[in-house]
Design an enzyme around this catalytic site. Structure first.
Site, PDB file in Angstrom:
ATOM      1  N   HIS A 123       0.816  -1.208   0.000  1.00  0.00           N
ATOM      2  CA  HIS A 123       0.000   0.000   0.000  1.00  0.00           C
ATOM      3  C   HIS A 123       0.852   1.260   0.000  1.00  0.00           C
ATOM      4  CE1 HIS A 123      -4.301  -1.378   0.931  1.00  0.00           C
ATOM      5  NE2 HIS A 123      -3.610  -2.446   0.564  1.00  0.00           N
ATOM      6  N   ILE A 152       0.943   3.241  -4.679  1.00  0.00           N
ATOM      7  CA  ILE A 152       0.359   4.506  -5.110  1.00  0.00           C
ATOM      8  C   ILE A 152       1.395   5.323  -5.862  1.00  0.00           C
ATOM      9  CG2 ILE A 152      -1.274   4.453  -3.196  1.00  0.00           C
ATOM     10  CD1 ILE A 152       0.291   6.752  -1.923  1.00  0.00           C
ATOM     11  N   GLY A 186       4.938   6.319  -4.660  1.00  0.00           N
ATOM     12  CA  GLY A 186       5.922   5.262  -4.507  1.00  0.00           C
ATOM     13  C   GLY A 186       6.349   4.938  -3.090  1.00  0.00           C
ATOM     14  N   ASP A 194       7.931   5.553  -0.183  1.00  0.00           N
ATOM     15  CA  ASP A 194       8.510   6.692   0.542  1.00  0.00           C
ATOM     16  C   ASP A 194       8.062   6.748   2.000  1.00  0.00           C
ATOM     17  OD1 ASP A 194       5.857   7.349   0.257  1.00  0.00           O
ATOM     18  OD2 ASP A 194       6.199   9.258  -0.765  1.00  0.00           O
ATOM     19  N   SER A 204       5.239   7.213   3.172  1.00  0.00           N
ATOM     20  CA  SER A 204       4.169   8.181   3.428  1.00  0.00           C
ATOM     21  C   SER A 204       2.976   7.522   4.105  1.00  0.00           C
ATOM     22  CB  SER A 204       3.740   8.866   2.128  1.00  0.00           C
ATOM     23  OG  SER A 204       3.312   7.910   1.164  1.00  0.00           O
ATOM     24  N   PRO A 213      -5.817  -0.862  -6.184  1.00  0.00           N
ATOM     25  CA  PRO A 213      -6.827  -1.699  -6.863  1.00  0.00           C
ATOM     26  C   PRO A 213      -7.843  -2.257  -5.868  1.00  0.00           C
ATOM     27  CG  PRO A 213      -4.726  -2.856  -6.681  1.00  0.00           C
ATOM     28  CD  PRO A 213      -4.468  -1.467  -6.228  1.00  0.00           C
ATOM     29  N   HIS A 225      -1.731 -12.866  -1.889  1.00  0.00           N
ATOM     30  CA  HIS A 225      -2.975 -13.176  -1.180  1.00  0.00           C
ATOM     31  C   HIS A 225      -2.967 -14.599  -0.620  1.00  0.00           C
ATOM     32  CE1 HIS A 225      -5.394  -9.881  -3.541  1.00  0.00           C
ATOM     33  NE2 HIS A 225      -4.369  -9.404  -2.869  1.00  0.00           N
ATOM     34  N   SER A 226      -1.834 -15.248  -0.706  1.00  0.00           N
ATOM     35  CA  SER A 226      -1.698 -16.599  -0.152  1.00  0.00           C
ATOM     36  C   SER A 226      -1.726 -16.612   1.370  1.00  0.00           C
ATOM     37  CB  SER A 226      -0.371 -17.223  -0.601  1.00  0.00           C
ATOM     38  OG  SER A 226      -0.312 -17.369  -1.990  1.00  0.00           O
TER      39      SER A 226
END
Length: 400
Positions: free
Chosen positions: A109, A113, A116, A118, A120, A206, A236-237
């Protein structure tokens, strides 16, 4: 000028081979000390390492900004930095295994975005600046206190040296390794942003209910092709997906008051047993949670905080078939059987090329781990900040 270009090219290649040497040493030490690891996991890791060697362009030819990163960036200023991160993640994982999916999701996450990798995502809201933490896709993110624990220890040893952005991507790599995923080399030297980008977080990530076209378009906007998209979704495993992110598939898909017709009937009943129709969540968000690790607190970070979790979030464990399966394999096999938990995941079976890669990864764990490692290296280098841009925060939740 010509001489400096040649020198730069030589240094990039030298840095790459140093990475490979140190990655080999890392594996050697890990395999000697981890007696509980299976022989198949070790052989898969070796295969991944050897193929990253053959794919050196994936390491050398990142974005222009990523070329300012270096292998072992803290070798003089904080030589034990990566060992501390590795040891701390391993220590916390033993206390609570849910630390691993929390760190992986947190890194994704942050990096995905537009702005990148960083750090944030770690900033708290202040007057005049909203926090990415509070954007709808990030409301269920956890693991912030894990980063705080690591940062606190590094600040005691090397104050103001190691960036939160580097801690995040390195901790995520260790988390992946601990859950059966591959090791992959990472350069360091990222710096931290001085702002949070709540709007980007809301719009760029997404959603779990996206169709295949939307998912591919989202990943393509970050430079990932269909193969890389399918491999990254294999993350997602691990972890837990909360009911609110897929309940519409169980009872009212597309407003039909019927379940998603693509769901395997037996699997539908299993999901309904975990998420009954009477279930409701007080804070719906359009992004799935792949963990149940602790939420950030305002108190000083501690091991005790890791043991607290809220029971209110019902969900479906990604390892519903049982633990011990190869990282990634169970996920792709579930899609082949019509048992993808998220609609966006099951949509990978709709496209011809994405379906091809699902089948390939379901049958070849080594191929998957190689591709996932390369995709994570690419993700970890997206739009990084390097000196003189950005800063090194003393506290990851506040601008220095």
């Amino acid at each position: 000028m010509a001489m400096s270009i040649v020198e730069s090219a030589i240094m990039r290649k030298l840095s790459f081979f140093i990475v490979l040497l140190c990655a080999w040493m890392y594996y050697k030490d890990t395999n000697e000390t981890k007696h509980s690891s299976s022989s198949s996991s070790r052989s898969d890791s070796s295969w991944v390492f050897e193929n990253i060697l053959l794919d050196r362009e994936a390491f050398e030819d990142g974005e222009a900004t990523a070329r300012s990163l270096e292998y072992d960036f803290y070798r003089e200023t904080c030589p034990d930095a990566e060992k501390i991160i590795r040891d701390k993640v391993h220590q916390l994982f033993k206390i609570k295994a849910a630390v691993a999916p929390a760190l992986l999701r947190l890194a994704f996450h942050d990096c995905f975005i537009e702005v990148g990798c960083d750090a944030s995502i770690l900033l708290d809201a202040v007057e005049g600046m909203d926090s990415e933490k509070d954007s709808p896709p990030n409301e269920s993110l956890k693991g912030f206190d894990v980063i705080d624990i690591i940062k606190s220890e590094l600040e005691e040893l090397c104050p103001g040296v190691v960036s939160c952005a580097d801690i995040l991507v390195l901790a995520a790599r260790e988390a992946i390794l601990l859950t059966g995923g591959p090791f992959y080399p990472l350069n360091t030297g990222r710096r931290d942003s001085t702002a949070s980008f709540s709007g980007n977080a809301t719009n760029d990530l997404p959603p779990p209910n996206a169709d295949l076209f939307e998912t591919l378009a989202s990943f393509s906007s970050r430079g990932f092709d269909e193969r890389e998209t399918v491999s990254l979704l294999g993350a997602h495993s691990i972890g837990v997906i909360h009911c609110k992110f897929f309940q519409n598939r169980l009872y009212n898909f597309g407003g039909t008051d019927e379940p998603d017709p693509t769901l395997d009937s037996e699997f539908l009943n299993r999901m309904r047993s975990k998420c009954p129709k009477s279930y409701s969540s007080t804070s719906p968000a359009p992004s799935p949670s792949f963990d149940d690790s602790p939420s950030p607190t305002a108190q000083s970070p501690s091991f005790e905080n890791l043991l607290s979790s809220s029971p209110k979030d019902q969900g479906m464990a990604m390892t519903y078939e049982g633990t011990g399966a190869d990282f990634g394999t169970v996920y792709y096999r579930s899609l082949l059987q019509g048992k993808g938990i998220l609609y966006a995941d099951q949509q990978l079976m709709v496209g011809e090329e994405t379906r091809l890669w699902v089948r390939a990864y379901a049958s070849d764990a080594s191929l998957y781990q190689r591709d996932f490692a390369l995709a994570m290296m690419k993700l970890s280098n997206l739009h990084v900040l390097t000196a003189p841009r950005g800063q090194i925060r003393h506290n990851c939740s506040r601008v220095a």
